[in-house]
Write an enzyme that holds these catalytic residues in place. Sequence first.
Site, PDB file in Angstrom:
ATOM      1  N   HIS A 138       0.802  -1.220   0.000  1.00  0.00           N
ATOM      2  CA  HIS A 138       0.000   0.000   0.000  1.00  0.00           C
ATOM      3  C   HIS A 138       0.846   1.287   0.000  1.00  0.00           C
ATOM      4  CE1 HIS A 138      -3.533  -2.455   1.223  1.00  0.00           C
ATOM      5  NE2 HIS A 138      -2.777  -2.970   2.180  1.00  0.00           N
TER       6      HIS A 138
HETATM    7  O1  RIB Z   1      -5.155  -0.035   4.795  1.00  0.00           O
HETATM    8  C1  RIB Z   1      -3.759  -0.012   4.576  1.00  0.00           C
HETATM    9  C2  RIB Z   1      -3.116   1.038   5.422  1.00  0.00           C
HETATM   10  O2  RIB Z   1      -3.318   0.739   6.798  1.00  0.00           O
HETATM   11  C3  RIB Z   1      -1.582   1.085   5.236  1.00  0.00           C
HETATM   12  O3  RIB Z   1      -1.124   2.386   5.475  1.00  0.00           O
HETATM   13  C4  RIB Z   1      -1.081   0.172   6.320  1.00  0.00           C
HETATM   14  O4  RIB Z   1       0.232   0.492   6.764  1.00  0.00           O
HETATM   15  C5  RIB Z   1      -2.068   0.467   7.411  1.00  0.00           C
HETATM   16  O5  RIB Z   1      -1.627   1.639   8.098  1.00  0.00           O
END
Ligand code: RIB
Length: 338
Positions: A242
């Site tokens: 992500h």
């Molecule tokens: O949903 C994904 C996000 O939530 C990313 O930033 C992961 O590190 C968590 O913080």
Amino acid sequence: MSPRRIIIDTDPGQDDAVAILVALASPELEVLGLTAVAGNVPLALTARNARIVCELAGRPDIPVFAGCDRPLARALVTAEHVHGRTGLDGIALPEPGVALAEGHAVDFLVATLLREPAGTVTLVAIGPLTNIAAAFRAAPAVIPRVREIVLMGGAYFEVGNITPAAEFNIYVDPEAAAEVFASGVPLTVMPLDVTHKALTSAAWLAALRGLGTRVGTAVASWCDFFERFDRAKYGGSGAPLHDPCTVAWLLRPELFRGRHVNVVIETEGTFTTGMTVADWWRVSGRPANAHFMGGVDRDGYFALLTERLARLGAAPARPGPEDGLPPPPVGAGGGPRP
Ligand code: RIB
Ligand code: CA
């Protein structure tokens, strides 16, 4: 061309760690500091983990500030089920050797934005938006001085990952997200719609291990760890990386495709609190306030990550063979200094 100046607001988290490493390996960016926020794990751990990552990159000089330890108006929700007890499970790394920077992260955000010329500092937000919203509340004068916020959060076509309707970063602090999305600051948003297409692969992890560096081994080990959650939930293989999508946008925006739309945050829904209500088909009449991404060149993305991570050849002297990492290559230096 002078490097783009950024502050990374983060809740490491293995994917945060990769984003931080890529940023520190990229001379196009000048990392002014990291601001830790409670999210994946409690603040004490996110503030610890941020320093561990900077040291792994050979950059113990990067100031790390501790920020808000809970959301603006709710109890903290964490994600140890995804990231493990420490938030950086997957490989054992030594405790940080550097202390936290003096002062609260919100004060650092405000002071930096007031000191630096308007429009020259970009915020890279890869955790809940508590610190940023708190800075905007404390000093509204900083809001028009922010060049851009590039954030990982939200979901529309991909729906939620922590509830059926909400993505984690937004869900943890929907009030903060609502204020940031309404602030008028230029927003580039990396929702699950795009990050769920940025899936790791066994070949990529093998290439990372093939680098024979501490960074390559650590990133591969982190990905192996948090892939188990996504494999169990979604099936298939590969884990969504992500947070590095934000840094990749700053380095190679052509890798991404999106649309400028209006996005508002649900804060009062019985079942939909934390939902990013993206007006993708422009039916609301509300003005566009976000560049909301939906597509990514997956191969180009991972090629960029590999090329940058490979630049971080050696770690600082601290981690030793006991941390399970290969010894640094002889004569290898840290990543290029911005
Ligand atoms: O949903 C994904 C996000 O939530 C990313 O930033 C992961 O590190 C968590 O913080
Ligand atoms: Ca994160």
